[in-house]
Design a protein around this motif. Structure first.
Motif, PDB file in Angstrom:
ATOM      1  N   ALA A 633       0.834  -1.202   0.000  1.00  0.00           N
ATOM      2  CA  ALA A 633       0.000   0.000   0.000  1.00  0.00           C
ATOM      3  C   ALA A 633       0.869   1.253   0.000  1.00  0.00           C
ATOM      4  O   ALA A 633       0.521   2.262  -0.630  1.00  0.00           O
ATOM      5  CB  ALA A 633      -0.923   0.000   1.218  1.00  0.00           C
ATOM      6  N   ALA A 634       2.016   1.202   0.684  1.00  0.00           N
ATOM      7  CA  ALA A 634       2.924   2.354   0.684  1.00  0.00           C
ATOM      8  C   ALA A 634       3.457   2.627  -0.708  1.00  0.00           C
ATOM      9  O   ALA A 634       3.560   3.785  -1.140  1.00  0.00           O
ATOM     10  CB  ALA A 634       4.077   2.109   1.660  1.00  0.00           C
ATOM     11  N   VAL A 635       3.811   1.565  -1.445  1.00  0.00           N
ATOM     12  CA  VAL A 635       4.275   1.748  -2.825  1.00  0.00           C
ATOM     13  C   VAL A 635       3.179   2.377  -3.665  1.00  0.00           C
ATOM     14  O   VAL A 635       3.415   3.331  -4.425  1.00  0.00           O
ATOM     15  CB  VAL A 635       4.718   0.401  -3.430  1.00  0.00           C
ATOM     16  CG1 VAL A 635       5.011   0.559  -4.923  1.00  0.00           C
ATOM     17  CG2 VAL A 635       5.939  -0.135  -2.709  1.00  0.00           C
ATOM     18  N   LEU A 636       1.953   1.865  -3.538  1.00  0.00           N
ATOM     19  CA  LEU A 636       0.846   2.388  -4.334  1.00  0.00           C
ATOM     20  C   LEU A 636       0.580   3.855  -3.997  1.00  0.00           C
ATOM     21  O   LEU A 636       0.317   4.677  -4.885  1.00  0.00           O
ATOM     22  CB  LEU A 636      -0.407   1.546  -4.081  1.00  0.00           C
ATOM     23  CG  LEU A 636      -1.660   1.965  -4.877  1.00  0.00           C
ATOM     24  CD1 LEU A 636      -1.397   1.922  -6.377  1.00  0.00           C
ATOM     25  CD2 LEU A 636      -2.845   1.074  -4.510  1.00  0.00           C
ATOM     26  N   ALA A 668       5.898  -6.169  -4.647  1.00  0.00           N
ATOM     27  CA  ALA A 668       4.732  -5.367  -5.015  1.00  0.00           C
ATOM     28  C   ALA A 668       4.399  -5.598  -6.478  1.00  0.00           C
ATOM     29  O   ALA A 668       5.260  -6.012  -7.270  1.00  0.00           O
ATOM     30  CB  ALA A 668       5.021  -3.883  -4.768  1.00  0.00           C
ATOM     31  N   PRO A 669       3.151  -5.349  -6.866  1.00  0.00           N
ATOM     32  CA  PRO A 669       2.770  -5.542  -8.272  1.00  0.00           C
ATOM     33  C   PRO A 669       3.734  -4.837  -9.227  1.00  0.00           C
ATOM     34  O   PRO A 669       4.202  -3.725  -8.952  1.00  0.00           O
ATOM     35  CB  PRO A 669       1.370  -4.942  -8.336  1.00  0.00           C
ATOM     36  CG  PRO A 669       0.836  -5.088  -6.947  1.00  0.00           C
ATOM     37  CD  PRO A 669       2.013  -4.907  -6.047  1.00  0.00           C
ATOM     38  N   ALA A 670       4.021  -5.472 -10.347  1.00  0.00           N
ATOM     39  CA  ALA A 670       5.011  -4.952 -11.296  1.00  0.00           C
ATOM     40  C   ALA A 670       4.636  -3.555 -11.784  1.00  0.00           C
ATOM     41  O   ALA A 670       5.516  -2.689 -11.935  1.00  0.00           O
ATOM     42  CB  ALA A 670       5.148  -5.911 -12.475  1.00  0.00           C
ATOM     43  N   ASP A 672       3.018  -1.212 -10.269  1.00  0.00           N
ATOM     44  CA  ASP A 672       3.296  -0.215  -9.238  1.00  0.00           C
ATOM     45  C   ASP A 672       4.795   0.048  -9.121  1.00  0.00           C
ATOM     46  O   ASP A 672       5.238   1.191  -8.967  1.00  0.00           O
ATOM     47  CB  ASP A 672       2.742  -0.667  -7.889  1.00  0.00           C
ATOM     48  CG  ASP A 672       1.217  -0.653  -7.859  1.00  0.00           C
ATOM     49  OD1 ASP A 672       0.623  -0.021  -8.756  1.00  0.00           O
ATOM     50  OD2 ASP A 672       0.637  -1.270  -6.952  1.00  0.00           O
ATOM     51  N   ARG A 673       5.601  -1.025  -9.191  1.00  0.00           N
ATOM     52  CA  ARG A 673       7.050  -0.844  -9.081  1.00  0.00           C
ATOM     53  C   ARG A 673       7.575  -0.035 -10.271  1.00  0.00           C
ATOM     54  O   ARG A 673       8.434   0.845 -10.109  1.00  0.00           O
ATOM     55  CB  ARG A 673       7.757  -2.195  -9.001  1.00  0.00           C
ATOM     56  CG  ARG A 673       7.514  -2.927  -7.684  1.00  0.00           C
ATOM     57  CD  ARG A 673       8.361  -4.195  -7.589  1.00  0.00           C
ATOM     58  NE  ARG A 673       9.788  -3.923  -7.645  1.00  0.00           N
ATOM     59  CZ  ARG A 673      10.528  -3.528  -6.623  1.00  0.00           C
ATOM     60  NH1 ARG A 673       9.959  -3.347  -5.419  1.00  0.00           N
ATOM     61  NH2 ARG A 673      11.819  -3.311  -6.754  1.00  0.00           N
ATOM     62  N   ILE A 674       7.055  -0.312 -11.451  1.00  0.00           N
ATOM     63  CA  ILE A 674       7.505   0.422 -12.638  1.00  0.00           C
ATOM     64  C   ILE A 674       7.119   1.898 -12.526  1.00  0.00           C
ATOM     65  O   ILE A 674       7.930   2.792 -12.833  1.00  0.00           O
ATOM     66  CB  ILE A 674       6.914  -0.208 -13.908  1.00  0.00           C
ATOM     67  CG1 ILE A 674       7.594  -1.556 -14.167  1.00  0.00           C
ATOM     68  CG2 ILE A 674       7.052   0.723 -15.107  1.00  0.00           C
ATOM     69  CD1 ILE A 674       6.977  -2.347 -15.302  1.00  0.00           C
ATOM     70  N   ARG A 675       5.911   2.152 -12.095  1.00  0.00           N
ATOM     71  CA  ARG A 675       5.497   3.558 -11.951  1.00  0.00           C
ATOM     72  C   ARG A 675       6.364   4.268 -10.918  1.00  0.00           C
ATOM     73  O   ARG A 675       6.719   5.437 -11.077  1.00  0.00           O
ATOM     74  CB  ARG A 675       4.020   3.616 -11.563  1.00  0.00           C
ATOM     75  CG  ARG A 675       3.085   3.174 -12.685  1.00  0.00           C
ATOM     76  CD  ARG A 675       1.677   2.948 -12.194  1.00  0.00           C
ATOM     77  NE  ARG A 675       1.039   4.189 -11.773  1.00  0.00           N
ATOM     78  CZ  ARG A 675      -0.117   4.226 -11.101  1.00  0.00           C
ATOM     79  NH1 ARG A 675      -0.742   3.103 -10.779  1.00  0.00           N
ATOM     80  NH2 ARG A 675      -0.632   5.382 -10.773  1.00  0.00           N
ATOM     81  N   ALA A 676       6.711   3.582  -9.834  1.00  0.00           N
ATOM     82  CA  ALA A 676       7.590   4.177  -8.829  1.00  0.00           C
ATOM     83  C   ALA A 676       8.956   4.473  -9.427  1.00  0.00           C
ATOM     84  O   ALA A 676       9.561   5.533  -9.185  1.00  0.00           O
ATOM     85  CB  ALA A 676       7.717   3.248  -7.627  1.00  0.00           C
ATOM     86  N   LEU A 677       9.476   3.543 -10.243  1.00  0.00           N
ATOM     87  CA  LEU A 677      10.777   3.758 -10.870  1.00  0.00           C
ATOM     88  C   LEU A 677      10.729   4.901 -11.880  1.00  0.00           C
ATOM     89  O   LEU A 677      11.713   5.635 -12.044  1.00  0.00           O
ATOM     90  CB  LEU A 677      11.245   2.464 -11.547  1.00  0.00           C
ATOM     91  CG  LEU A 677      11.653   1.333 -10.582  1.00  0.00           C
ATOM     92  CD1 LEU A 677      11.858   0.030 -11.340  1.00  0.00           C
ATOM     93  CD2 LEU A 677      12.930   1.718  -9.826  1.00  0.00           C
ATOM     94  N   ASN A 678       9.596   5.063 -12.567  1.00  0.00           N
ATOM     95  CA  ASN A 678       9.470   6.183 -13.501  1.00  0.00           C
ATOM     96  C   ASN A 678       9.535   7.530 -12.777  1.00  0.00           C
ATOM     97  O   ASN A 678      10.157   8.473 -13.244  1.00  0.00           O
ATOM     98  CB  ASN A 678       8.168   6.071 -14.283  1.00  0.00           C
ATOM     99  CG  ASN A 678       8.306   5.228 -15.539  1.00  0.00           C
ATOM    100  OD1 ASN A 678       9.411   5.039 -16.036  1.00  0.00           O
ATOM    101  ND2 ASN A 678       7.194   4.715 -16.051  1.00  0.00           N
ATOM    102  N   VAL A 679       8.856   7.602 -11.628  1.00  0.00           N
ATOM    103  CA  VAL A 679       8.933   8.845 -10.845  1.00  0.00           C
ATOM    104  C   VAL A 679      10.361   9.056 -10.368  1.00  0.00           C
ATOM    105  O   VAL A 679      10.903  10.178 -10.417  1.00  0.00           O
ATOM    106  CB  VAL A 679       7.968   8.793  -9.646  1.00  0.00           C
ATOM    107  CG1 VAL A 679       8.114  10.056  -8.791  1.00  0.00           C
ATOM    108  CG2 VAL A 679       6.530   8.650 -10.120  1.00  0.00           C
TER     109      VAL A 679
END
Length: 912
Positions: A633-636, A668-670, A672-679
């Protein structure tokens, strides 16, 4: 009747109505005529009064004009009272307050001599109430100094006579209170000491009386080198032998107030509130000081009463001593001094009658209903009565005027803390680190005077830094209230607990779930505590605001509600299920985060970002909760808030948030991880780390195959779009073209025209950055200006502006084209409130200003401001066309260290 008042600022009244006489010059004219008390005043003397030593060339004509206007202001009935004789102008007033004051004092002296002290007290009180300030304040010293001195002495003697009258009526306790003030003001007047000694003796305080005699003996010896006069010496002998003549033969029982002690500590930070209270009391009969526990309502009340002087004689009922509403009327009856044989309310009404009086009701919050009922009856039945109350909520009586008493703002709060620390550390002055600690303490304690004073008391044994560090456990650190304090609770915790215990059960239940919100909350946030019970939440929240437990800031939309930190701390300690409370707050943050993407896309993105900035403390708290209890949830949350965090929060903090979330949730779902890496990619680009940016791009490309096939098309397209931005700025052209091509193909196939157009813009930027042929450069530049839309238009225009500055030979007007493109890009970024990219554009714009012939100093100032504002956001401005090279700074030269200009000034420099 024509009245003239000069014991204070000049006032003229015609039949009880104040007449507007004009500015300073006509007021001086009136004062000079009143000083003469009906006798003619020569032109020369009036000219001196009006203009001092600098009269105009035609002073007589000007004087005549002012007199003519004043006669008109007096009306047809009284205009001839202001006239002229050969000896000069005169004013015949029916009453002048100076004359009236002297008459009352003279009459009172006769009554004192005739053993009629009660009548003397009444007249002396009336005489002293005529004083509103310095006599003849408008007149120069040369004309009025002697009269001012005579009147000042007359007033001092009247104050002493009033104290003697009170002693004569048997009211020794009140006389002592006011004589203590009088001897402090003028300690060399022996009569005051004699009256004080007599009063103390009549209060059965023989020891204090003798101690007072020793004080005055030492004072006279130290300051004048003399012994006390014969009166004091005889009085000392009588006290020692307990002479029965010092007692009243037959003490009278009179209606006197219970004295409210004025603290000896300095009154700080409330001048505006005191002025407002004075103005309200001058115009209204029922005024209520309303504020939270510990905010200083009673102190403000006491200081207001002190401004009224010893002659005010209010009746004061301290309702904190009353256990419930049934005792309110009896407490007020005791304060007024009436004997109750039946209905106490009837006795109070009969005792007050039509007298002009002031009733003080302190601490009404726990007996609001009973106090309100009594106040309503008294205001209806006693037309001369004024009432001043303090409470944590309004009484709700018709005609009530509330004066909010808020916590101190930061500067006065620090001033109060420093003043109280000096009291326990004589000679102390804060050094820079202590001043910072004082600011931390004042902020942590919400500016509550009671809490600040308790913190200062701890400075006997702890440094300010230690106190500040320990305020997480504030109730243990702050300790007990000192003896003699106006606060009637033993500790700050007890004062807050009293407020909480007075709440109705539903209101208290809601309050105990609000503490987890950091930095305040909205009504919608509070509604998540009781899902489906929106009406009940609104009612309870309204009650909490009314009772000064929650503060509502209605200047914001939506309205923002705040708990003082001390109330939050108390609620946290007594919450029966704090874990559940934190979870409720975290769920609210998840809800906010889930709306972020759609809101950023909307036309209201700017307003949304400003609203989210107010929620930043909540976002941090909710994220921290989930990081330890639900890492996915923190990642999301971090991902959903990505665009907001990148635009509005220090980049160093955001990078730490994202990395901590990714480390805590490796599974975490892929997506979500990709979106975090994009930011993280965007943030790394703005840190100036191009190698790190390229590495993150490679990591995202490697994770793309793990995205589920059922992902929403828009979500997948956005992943590719942000990846394309990072690739275009940091990766080889082939990688950039691969990603942008994938984005365009996917968006066209899934019918996402906005995303395909965005992909086309990003691809063109990539081609332009690697082009070497001037014709190709111009074609790509023209295509960018034609095809870009939305936020991408800002991105495209910045690239074009950089291009023309880097290659000025492309067109004859390259500099002008660059400036125009950068202005367009800046406008688009500001429209979306994208401050990092706006700073990026402003940096390049500084060079454009030089190229079009603007002064170098402007460019230096702009570039220096960009650097300063970038540091505040924790970022660098690496550029888009040429990334990471300091070519702009090299051409402009050294920046210096001047004060950076504001955002609006920076924008104006590039746009103007």
């Amino acid at each position: 009747m024509l009245e003239c008042r000069v014991l204070g600022p000049v006032r003229v009244l015609v039949d009880g109505t104040v007449v507007e006489v004009g500015g300073a010059l006509p007021r001086r004219l009136i004062a000079a005529l009143a000083l003469a008390d009906g006798k003619p005043v020569s032109d020369d003397r009036l000219a001196q009064a009006m203009w001092d030593d600098q009269p105009p060339a035609k002073a007589a004509a000007a004087m005549q004009a002012y007199v003519s206007r004043l006669r008109s202001a007096l009306g047809t009935t009284y205009r001839n009272r202001l006239g002229r004789t050969p000896a000069g102008y005169f004013l015949h007033a029916d009453e002048i307050d100076v004359r009236r004051c002297a008459e009352l004092i003279e009459a009172a002296r006769g009554q004192l001599a005739g053993d009629r002290p009660e009548e003397a007290r009444i007249r002396l009180t009336e005489a002293l109430e005529l004083w509103r300030g310095e006599p003849y304040a408008e007149l120069p010293d040369g004309l009025a100094e002697a009269e001012r001195g005579r009147l000042a002495e007359l007033r001092e003697v009247a104050l002493e006579d009033l104290a003697a009258a009170r002693l004569g009526t048997g009211d020794a306790a009140e006389a002592v209170v006011q004589l203590e003030q009088l001897v402090r003001e003028q300690p060399l007047r022996e009569r005051r000491w004699a009256l004080l000694v007599l009063g103390l003796y009549r209060c059965d305080r023989q020891g204090d009386a003798l101690a007072t005699l020793r004080r005055v003996r030492e004072l006279l010896a130290d300051q004048l080198g003399v012994d006390p006069g014969s009166e004091l010496q005889e009085l000392e002998r009588q006290v020692l032998v307990q002479d029965p003549r010092l007692r009243l033969a037959a003490p009278m029982r009179v209606a006197r107030p219970v004295p409210i002690r004025r603290p000896l500590t300095t009154f700080l930070g409330r001048s505006a509130e005191l002025s407002l209270l004075t103005a309200r009391m001058d115009r209204h009969r029922l005024v209520n000081l309303v504020g939270p526990a510990g905010v200083g309502k009673t102190r403000l009340l006491v200081e207001y009463l002190a401004t009224l002087g010893p002659a005010a004689d209010p009746w004061a009922a301290r309702l904190a001593d009353v256990p419930d509403g049934s005792g309110v009327a009896a407490a007020v009856a005791d304060a007024v001094g009436v004997v109750v044989s039946g209905d106490p309310v009837v006795a109070i009404v009969d005792g007050i009658g039509t007298a002009s009086a002031l009733l003080v009701l302190d601490n009404c919050e726990h007996v609001v209903a009973a106090a309100a009922e009594l106040v309503d009856r008294l205001t209806q039945s006693c037309p001369g009565l004024r009432i001043l109350a303090t409470s944590r909520e309004p009484l709700g009586v018709d005609g009530e005027i509330t004066v909010p008493v808020q916590p101190l703002s930061p500067a006065p709060a620090v001033e109060l803390l420093a003043d109280r620390v000096r009291a326990v550390r004589p000679g102390w002055e804060p050094n820079p680190s202590e001043l910072i600690a004082a600011q931390r303490i004042a902020t942590a304690l919400d500016g509550l005077p009671l809490a600040i004073e308790l913190a200062a008391a701890r400075a006997r044994v702890l440094g300010l830094g230690e106190i500040a560090d320990r305020l997480d456990d504030r109730f243990a650190v702050l300790g007990p209230v000192p003896r003699g304090s106006l606060a009637w609770h033993g500790t700050l915790e007890a004062a807050i607990g009293w407020s909480v215990d007075l709440l109705d059960p539903p209101d208290r239940e809601l309050l105990l779930k609000l503490w987890a919100f950091e930095g305040g909350f909205t009504l919608e946030a509070a509604e998540t505590i009781w899902p489906g019970r929106e009406t009940a939440v609104l009612e309870s929240l309204s009650a909490l605001v009314t009772r000064s437990v929650v503060v509502a800031d209605t200047s914001l939309e939506p309205t923002r509600y705040v708990l003082l930190e001390s109330i939050r701390a108390y609620c946290r300690t007594i919450d029966p299920d704090p874990a559940e409370t934190r979870l409720v707050q975290a769920r609210w943050v998840r809800l906010l985060a889930s709306r972020c993407v759609d809101s950023i896309r909307s036309t209201q993105a700017g307003a949304y970002l400003r609203m989210m900035s107010r929620e930043l403390p909540n976002l941090r708290a909710g994220f921290a909760h989930d990081l330890t209890t639900d890492a996915d949830a923190a990642v999301l949350t971090a991902v959903s808030l990505g665009v907001y965090l990148y635009r509005g929060v220090h980049h160093g903090e955001v990078i730490r948030m994202l990395r901590s979330a990714l480390d805590a949730a490796p599974d975490a779902p892929a997506l979500d991880r990709i979106r975090a890496l994009n930011v993280l990619t965007a943030l790394t680009y703005f840190s100036g780390d191009l190698a790190g940016t390229a590495a993150l791009v490679e990591a995202v490309i490697g994770l793309l195959p793990q995205i589920p096939v059922d992902v929403l098309p828009r979500d997948y397209a956005e992943v590719l779009y942000f990846l394309a931005l990072g690739a275009t700025l940091s990766a080889p052209l082939a990688v950039s073209l691969q990603v942008t091509g994938q984005l365009i193909e996917y968006s066209e196939r899934l019918r996402l025209p906005t995303m395909s157009a965005a992909g086309l813009t990003v691809r063109t930027v990539g081609l332009l950055r690697h082009a070497t042929d001037p014709a190709e450069m111009l074609d790509y530049a023209d295509a960018l200006l034609e095809q870009s839309r939305g936020w991408n238009k800002g991105w495209a225009n910045q690239v074009v502006g950089e291009l023309y500055l880097r290659h000025p030979s492309l067109r004859p007007d390259s500099a002008e084209r660059a400036l125009a493109a950068l202005r367009t890009g800046l406008a688009r970024f500001l429209q979306h409130e994208d401050y990092p990219y706006a700073l990026n554009t402003l940096r390049i714009g500084a060079l454009a200003l030089v190229r079009v012939g603007r002064p170098l100093e402007e460019a230096v100032a702009l570039l220096a401001a960009v650097r300063a504002h970038s540091e505040r956001l924790g970022l660098k401005t690496p550029g888009l066309y040429i990334v990471g090279e300091p070519w702009v700074e090299q051409e402009i030269g050294p920046l210096g260290s001047g004060e950076p200009v504001s955002w609006s000034a920076m924008v104006a420099m590039l746009s103007g």
